[in-house]
Scaffold this motif. Structure first.
Motif, PDB file in Angstrom:
ATOM      1  N   ALA A 116     -10.068  13.488 -41.545  1.00 38.87           N
ATOM      2  CA  ALA A 116     -11.118  12.319 -40.482  1.00 38.87           C
ATOM      3  C   ALA A 116      -9.936  11.315 -41.618  1.00 38.87           C
ATOM      4  O   ALA A 116      -9.838  11.699 -42.587  1.00 38.87           O
ATOM      5  N   SER A 117      -9.941  10.012 -41.042  1.00 34.55           N
ATOM      6  CA  SER A 117      -9.419   8.679 -41.990  1.00 34.55           C
ATOM      7  C   SER A 117     -10.672   7.505 -41.221  1.00 34.55           C
ATOM      8  O   SER A 117     -11.160   7.454 -40.287  1.00 34.55           O
ATOM      9  N   LEU A 118     -10.125   6.995 -42.577  1.00 34.83           N
ATOM     10  CA  LEU A 118     -10.925   5.105 -42.698  1.00 34.83           C
ATOM     11  C   LEU A 118      -9.794   4.440 -42.529  1.00 34.83           C
ATOM     12  O   LEU A 118      -9.337   4.659 -44.048  1.00 34.83           O
ATOM     13  N   LEU A 119      -9.033   3.675 -42.026  1.00 35.14           N
ATOM     14  CA  LEU A 119      -8.312   2.711 -42.807  1.00 35.14           C
ATOM     15  C   LEU A 119      -9.285   1.326 -42.233  1.00 35.14           C
ATOM     16  O   LEU A 119      -9.809   0.689 -41.607  1.00 35.14           O
ATOM     17  N   ILE A 120      -8.933   0.290 -43.126  1.00 35.09           N
ATOM     18  CA  ILE A 120      -9.402  -0.676 -43.355  1.00 35.09           C
ATOM     19  C   ILE A 120      -8.471  -2.251 -43.374  1.00 35.09           C
ATOM     20  O   ILE A 120      -7.583  -1.416 -44.428  1.00 35.09           O
ATOM     21  N   SER A 121      -8.262  -2.635 -42.282  1.00 35.78           N
ATOM     22  CA  SER A 121      -7.189  -3.756 -42.471  1.00 35.78           C
ATOM     23  C   SER A 121      -7.844  -5.134 -42.622  1.00 35.78           C
ATOM     24  O   SER A 121      -9.014  -5.652 -42.047  1.00 35.78           O
ATOM     25  N   LEU A 122      -7.681  -6.194 -42.724  1.00 31.65           N
ATOM     26  CA  LEU A 122      -7.872  -7.600 -43.439  1.00 31.65           C
ATOM     27  C   LEU A 122      -7.608  -7.987 -41.976  1.00 31.65           C
ATOM     28  O   LEU A 122      -5.577  -8.493 -42.204  1.00 31.65           O
ATOM     29  N   ARG A 123      -7.683  -9.013 -40.873  1.00 30.10           N
ATOM     30  CA  ARG A 123      -7.605  -9.826 -40.739  1.00 30.10           C
ATOM     31  C   ARG A 123      -7.687 -11.102 -40.155  1.00 30.10           C
ATOM     32  O   ARG A 123      -8.987 -11.896 -39.860  1.00 30.10           O
ATOM     33  N   LEU A 124      -6.921 -11.559 -41.158  1.00 36.47           N
ATOM     34  CA  LEU A 124      -7.366 -13.265 -41.020  1.00 36.47           C
ATOM     35  C   LEU A 124      -6.958 -14.348 -40.258  1.00 36.47           C
ATOM     36  O   LEU A 124      -5.665 -14.168 -39.165  1.00 36.47           O
ATOM     37  N   THR A 125      -7.545 -15.951 -39.386  1.00 38.56           N
ATOM     38  CA  THR A 125      -7.521 -16.260 -38.355  1.00 38.56           C
ATOM     39  C   THR A 125      -7.816 -17.717 -39.211  1.00 38.56           C
ATOM     40  O   THR A 125      -8.125 -18.233 -39.802  1.00 38.56           O
ATOM     41  N   PRO A 126      -6.303 -18.258 -38.445  1.00 33.25           N
ATOM     42  CA  PRO A 126      -6.667 -19.896 -38.976  1.00 33.25           C
ATOM     43  C   PRO A 126      -8.184 -20.723 -38.580  1.00 33.25           C
ATOM     44  O   PRO A 126      -8.687 -19.673 -37.465  1.00 33.25           O
ATOM     45  N   SER A 127      -8.716 -21.058 -39.315  1.00 35.81           N
ATOM     46  CA  SER A 127      -9.858 -22.338 -39.635  1.00 35.81           C
ATOM     47  C   SER A 127     -10.054 -22.902 -37.598  1.00 35.81           C
ATOM     48  O   SER A 127      -9.201 -23.053 -37.478  1.00 35.81           O
ATOM     49  N   GLY A 128     -10.910 -21.918 -36.988  1.00 40.84           N
ATOM     50  CA  GLY A 128     -11.765 -23.038 -36.152  1.00 40.84           C
ATOM     51  C   GLY A 128     -11.202 -21.591 -34.756  1.00 40.84           C
ATOM     52  O   GLY A 128     -11.289 -21.966 -33.803  1.00 40.84           O
ATOM     53  N   LEU A 129      -9.497 -20.966 -34.903  1.00 42.28           N
ATOM     54  CA  LEU A 129      -9.547 -20.166 -34.369  1.00 42.28           C
ATOM     55  C   LEU A 129     -10.094 -18.370 -34.156  1.00 42.28           C
ATOM     56  O   LEU A 129      -9.671 -17.508 -33.391  1.00 42.28           O
ATOM     57  N   THR A 130     -10.440 -18.707 -34.640  1.00 41.03           N
ATOM     58  CA  THR A 130     -11.031 -17.372 -34.860  1.00 41.03           C
ATOM     59  C   THR A 130     -12.573 -16.927 -33.731  1.00 41.03           C
ATOM     60  O   THR A 130     -13.388 -17.460 -33.903  1.00 41.03           O
ATOM     61  N   PRO A 131     -12.236 -15.331 -33.010  1.00 40.87           N
ATOM     62  CA  PRO A 131     -13.160 -15.052 -31.358  1.00 40.87           C
ATOM     63  C   PRO A 131     -14.565 -14.612 -32.538  1.00 40.87           C
ATOM     64  O   PRO A 131     -14.580 -14.345 -33.239  1.00 40.87           O
ATOM     65  N   GLN A 132     -15.454 -15.916 -31.590  1.00 42.68           N
ATOM     66  CA  GLN A 132     -16.807 -14.499 -31.986  1.00 42.68           C
ATOM     67  C   GLN A 132     -17.165 -14.068 -31.584  1.00 42.68           C
ATOM     68  O   GLN A 132     -16.701 -12.791 -31.170  1.00 42.68           O
TER      69      GLN A 132
END
Length: 182
Positions: free
Chosen positions: A87-103
């Motif tokens: 079993a595994s857990l992969l943690i990732s950070l997905r940054l987006t430019p201001s105002g472009l992050t989907p809700q």
């Protein structure tokens, strides 16, 4: 969440001590991963070709994760014979430019289209905010909307042996729910 909230500087997640942690932010991650595979294959006396196959799959998962912002990789052997993927857990950070992050509702719609009929996708409330949860028979993905509208922290669980409807699946839900911003 509003963009007026300050982005977090870090996160905290409660992962049981018996899960092996591989820090993907340092070059020594391959050696850490190899240590895990060697230790687990020695316990169960798995044939060397099985250990190599597991090593290759885990290495490829880590490398693919790194290409998409992975930070940490946690592993937990579910079978005493060690002849299966853990079993595994992969943690990732997905940054987006201001105002472009989907809700979260928009991201959920996108993931539902991509996941097809075998994926259950919904938006749930966690203590840290809205979370898009995408679940299949053997995977559980939590896309956690970050304060400040700067992107998502992605918690990707893989449960190749036990599946989502198991004590391990329940534990993965609890781990994801334990997330806190720092």
């Amino acid at each position: 969440m509003t963009t007026s909230e300050a982005p977090p500087s870090d996160y905290r997640l409660l992962v049981p001590r018996d899960w092996f942690r591989v820090d993907l932010t340092h070059e020594r991650w391959r050696r850490q991963l190899k240590t895990f595979v060697d230790k687990e294959s020695a316990k169960g006396r798995a044939p060397s070709e099985v250990a190599r196959s597991i090593w290759t799959t885990l290495r490829n998962t880590a490398e693919s994760g790194l290409a998409h912002g992975a930070l940490e990789f946690f592993l937990k052997t579910e079978s005493p014979d060690s002849a299966t993927l853990p079993a595994s857990l992969l943690i990732s950070l997905r940054l987006t430019p201001s105002g472009l992050t989907p809700q979260p509702d928009e991201l959920a719609q996108r993931l539902a289209l991509r996941g097809g009929p075998d994926a259950d996708v919904d938006v749930v409330a966690f203590p840290v905010g809205k979370v898009v949860r995408a679940v299949t028979e053997t995977t559980m993905d939590f896309h956690v909307h970050m304060p400040g509208d700067v992107g998502y922290l992605h918690l990707a669980f893989s449960l190749p042996l036990s599946g989502k409807n198991s004590p391990m699946g329940n534990l993965c839900e609890v781990i994801a729910y334990s997330l806190r911003w720092v």
